[in-house]
Design a protein around this motif. Structure first.
Motif, mmCIF file in Angstrom:
data_model
loop_
_atom_site.group_PDB
_atom_site.id
_atom_site.type_symbol
_atom_site.label_atom_id
_atom_site.label_comp_id
_atom_site.label_asym_id
_atom_site.label_seq_id
_atom_site.Cartn_x
_atom_site.Cartn_y
_atom_site.Cartn_z
ATOM 1 N N TYR A 1 63.892 -49.849 8.813
ATOM 2 C CA TYR A 1 63.923 -50.524 10.120
ATOM 3 C C TYR A 1 65.154 -50.038 10.867
ATOM 4 O O TYR A 1 66.283 -50.222 10.403
ATOM 5 C CB TYR A 1 63.970 -52.038 9.924
ATOM 6 C CG TYR A 1 64.104 -52.845 11.194
ATOM 7 C CD1 TYR A 1 63.143 -52.764 12.197
ATOM 8 C CD2 TYR A 1 65.175 -53.717 11.386
ATOM 9 C CE1 TYR A 1 63.248 -53.518 13.357
ATOM 10 C CE2 TYR A 1 65.284 -54.482 12.540
ATOM 11 C CZ TYR A 1 64.318 -54.378 13.520
ATOM 12 O OH TYR A 1 64.424 -55.126 14.667
ATOM 13 N N ASP A 2 64.955 -49.420 12.024
ATOM 14 C CA ASP A 2 66.074 -48.820 12.749
ATOM 15 C C ASP A 2 65.848 -48.954 14.247
ATOM 16 O O ASP A 2 64.987 -48.299 14.821
ATOM 17 C CB ASP A 2 66.201 -47.336 12.373
ATOM 18 C CG ASP A 2 67.380 -46.673 13.060
ATOM 19 O OD1 ASP A 2 68.204 -47.371 13.680
ATOM 20 O OD2 ASP A 2 67.486 -45.427 12.971
ATOM 21 N N ARG A 3 66.671 -49.811 14.869
ATOM 22 C CA ARG A 3 66.602 -49.956 16.331
ATOM 23 C C ARG A 3 67.547 -48.999 17.038
ATOM 24 O O ARG A 3 67.600 -48.950 18.268
ATOM 25 C CB ARG A 3 66.912 -51.395 16.735
ATOM 26 C CG ARG A 3 65.823 -52.374 16.319
ATOM 27 C CD ARG A 3 66.029 -53.726 16.957
ATOM 28 N NE ARG A 3 65.974 -53.660 18.400
ATOM 29 C CZ ARG A 3 66.332 -54.654 19.215
ATOM 30 N NH1 ARG A 3 66.782 -55.792 18.696
ATOM 31 N NH2 ARG A 3 66.257 -54.526 20.516
ATOM 32 N N GLY A 4 68.337 -48.247 16.267
ATOM 33 C CA GLY A 4 69.181 -47.221 16.837
ATOM 34 C C GLY A 4 70.418 -47.718 17.549
ATOM 35 O O GLY A 4 71.045 -46.970 18.303
ATOM 36 N N ASP A 5 70.798 -49.002 17.291
ATOM 37 C CA ASP A 5 71.936 -49.559 18.012
ATOM 38 C C ASP A 5 73.067 -50.025 17.109
ATOM 39 O O ASP A 5 74.055 -50.604 17.578
ATOM 40 C CB ASP A 5 71.472 -50.734 18.883
ATOM 41 C CG ASP A 5 70.841 -51.861 18.078
ATOM 42 O OD1 ASP A 5 70.760 -51.735 16.842
ATOM 43 O OD2 ASP A 5 70.430 -52.865 18.683
ATOM 44 N N GLY A 6 72.935 -49.800 15.797
ATOM 45 C CA GLY A 6 73.977 -50.217 14.869
ATOM 46 C C GLY A 6 73.980 -51.693 14.556
ATOM 47 O O GLY A 6 74.841 -52.158 13.802
ATOM 48 N N LEU A 7 73.057 -52.458 15.128
ATOM 49 C CA LEU A 7 72.977 -53.899 14.877
ATOM 50 C C LEU A 7 71.685 -54.280 14.161
ATOM 51 O O LEU A 7 71.664 -55.206 13.358
ATOM 52 C CB LEU A 7 73.079 -54.684 16.186
ATOM 53 C CG LEU A 7 74.416 -54.620 16.929
ATOM 54 C CD1 LEU A 7 74.300 -55.348 18.272
ATOM 55 C CD2 LEU A 7 75.528 -55.241 16.091
ATOM 56 N N ASN A 8 70.601 -53.581 14.504
ATOM 57 C CA ASN A 8 69.295 -53.860 13.900
ATOM 58 C C ASN A 8 68.904 -55.335 14.047
ATOM 59 O O ASN A 8 68.341 -55.936 13.127
ATOM 60 C CB ASN A 8 69.281 -53.476 12.419
ATOM 61 C CG ASN A 8 68.637 -52.120 12.191
ATOM 62 O OD1 ASN A 8 68.297 -51.412 13.141
ATOM 63 N ND2 ASN A 8 68.466 -51.757 10.946
ATOM 64 N N ALA B 1 68.828 -48.976 8.904
ATOM 65 C CA ALA B 1 69.688 -47.820 9.139
ATOM 66 C C ALA B 1 71.105 -48.304 9.431
ATOM 67 O O ALA B 1 71.317 -49.106 10.330
ATOM 68 C CB ALA B 1 69.155 -47.000 10.305
ATOM 69 N N ALA B 2 72.077 -47.831 8.669
ATOM 70 C CA ALA B 2 73.507 -48.177 8.811
ATOM 71 C C ALA B 2 73.784 -49.605 8.369
ATOM 72 O O ALA B 2 74.620 -49.845 7.506
ATOM 73 C CB ALA B 2 74.004 -47.936 10.225
ATOM 74 N N VAL B 3 73.132 -50.592 8.972
ATOM 75 C CA VAL B 3 73.276 -51.990 8.558
ATOM 76 C C VAL B 3 71.883 -52.562 8.365
ATOM 77 O O VAL B 3 70.896 -52.002 8.843
ATOM 78 C CB VAL B 3 74.044 -52.824 9.605
ATOM 79 C CG1 VAL B 3 75.448 -52.273 9.807
ATOM 80 C CG2 VAL B 3 73.277 -52.890 10.916
ATOM 81 N N PHE B 4 71.807 -53.717 7.686
ATOM 82 C CA PHE B 4 70.476 -54.276 7.500
ATOM 83 C C PHE B 4 70.020 -54.985 8.778
ATOM 84 O O PHE B 4 69.112 -54.543 9.447
ATOM 85 C CB PHE B 4 70.415 -55.222 6.301
ATOM 86 C CG PHE B 4 69.000 -55.570 5.955
ATOM 87 C CD1 PHE B 4 68.245 -54.698 5.190
ATOM 88 C CD2 PHE B 4 68.405 -56.722 6.433
ATOM 89 C CE1 PHE B 4 66.912 -54.978 4.914
ATOM 90 C CE2 PHE B 4 67.078 -57.018 6.164
ATOM 91 C CZ PHE B 4 66.329 -56.140 5.397
ATOM 92 N N SER B 5 70.665 -56.101 9.145
ATOM 93 C CA SER B 5 70.285 -56.778 10.395
ATOM 94 C C SER B 5 71.318 -57.814 10.783
ATOM 95 O O SER B 5 71.835 -58.543 9.941
ATOM 96 C CB SER B 5 68.915 -57.462 10.263
ATOM 97 O OG SER B 5 68.603 -58.168 11.451
#
Length: 271
Positions: free
Chosen positions: A27-34, A65-69
């Motif tokens: 799951y990746d919204r591409g903003d580092g926050l998810n 991606a990078a963080v979970f959520s």
């Protein structure tokens, strides 16, 4: 010889990678926050429902991606203003979160969540619906709902109680404090802790072990264990959506939000 990996895009925010009987969902919204927007939760629900009919897989890794959520996306433009909705429309809108988590809980494949960074609110509810949780030692967990005047819903309370026991579940759910990775491990919320950047590879190793087992026996045994662990889960959580709707309309909830934004101690009146 290891299985070759086949990657595919399921939706705007979700990609799948298949390697033999193992599927990795990212799951990746591409903003580092998810954060969990309406679209994001819909996609997470739909990918679980699609995988429910996939007899070619035995294990699924869920990661961000990078963080979970960061939890619910409060700035989501798809969230309608409550004042514009009837009570029935509000109740229907609140189905999405629990439906998303239930879709993951209902999967017959073994599910392993790989967690880096933060896992907050609805993100924690989602990983609690998985069979296993692997986190980096820099990850942390938090449920801010009760301190903000709302109850914890999405059918997550019985899942967390089954994992941690009632005393620790009360501290996590009710106090809203940040739980470090080490405490999450000690309390039974997560199964294993890894160095930063290694949660996914460790989760994948565990998922591969499950994927190597006979598929029918694996699925039936998972169902038997889940039923034994949470026999009253539905009976104790079926009303939590309505409870959330009630608390979210209280004066105390509005006071909690105001106090949070104004950086002061809230003054609750039980109203």
């Amino acid at each position: 010889m290891p299985d070759s990996t086949i990657a595919e895009r399921f939706s705007d925010f979700i990609t799948l990678e298949r390697a033999g009987r193992l599927v990795t969902v990212t799951y990746d919204r591409g903003d580092g926050l998810n954060a969990l927007s309406v679209q994001g939760m819909t996609e997470l629900r739909d990918v679980a429902r699609a995988l429910a009919d996939d007899d070619t897989s035995s294990a699924i890794v869920l990661t961000g991606a990078a963080v979970f959520s960061a939890g619910a996306d409060l700035k989501d433009p798809d969230r309608k203003d409550r004042g514009e909705m009837t009570l029935l429309e509000q109740r229907s809108a609140l189905k999405l979160g629990p439906d998303m988590c239930q879709a993951w809980a209902d999967l017959e494949q073994v599910t392993v969540a790989a967690i880096e960074g933060f896992c907050i609110g609805g993100g924690l509810a989602l990983v609690a619906a998985c069979d296993h949780r692997i986190c980096a030692d820099t990850a942390y967990f938090r449920l801010p709902e009760v301190p903000l005047g709302m109850n914890m819903s999405w059918r997550s309370v019985p899942r967390l109680v089954a994992l941690m026991g009632p005393s620790r579940a009360k501290q996590l759910i009710m106090l809203g404090r940040k739980l470090t990775a080490q405490t999450a491990l000690d309390w039974g919320l997560v199964d294993e802790m890894t160095p930063p950047g290694k949660a996914l590879s460790t989760a994948t190793d565990l998922a591969r072990d499950y994927a190597a087992l006979p598929p029918i026996a694996l699925r039936m045994t998972k169902q038997a264990i889940d039923t034994a662990a949470q026999p009253l889960a539905h009976a104790t959580s079926y009303m939590d959506r309505d409870q959330f709707l009630l608390t979210s309309q209280s004066h105390d909830q509005a006071e909690a939000i105001r106090a949070f934004l104004e950086k002061r101690t809230p003054d609750f009146a039980g109203d």
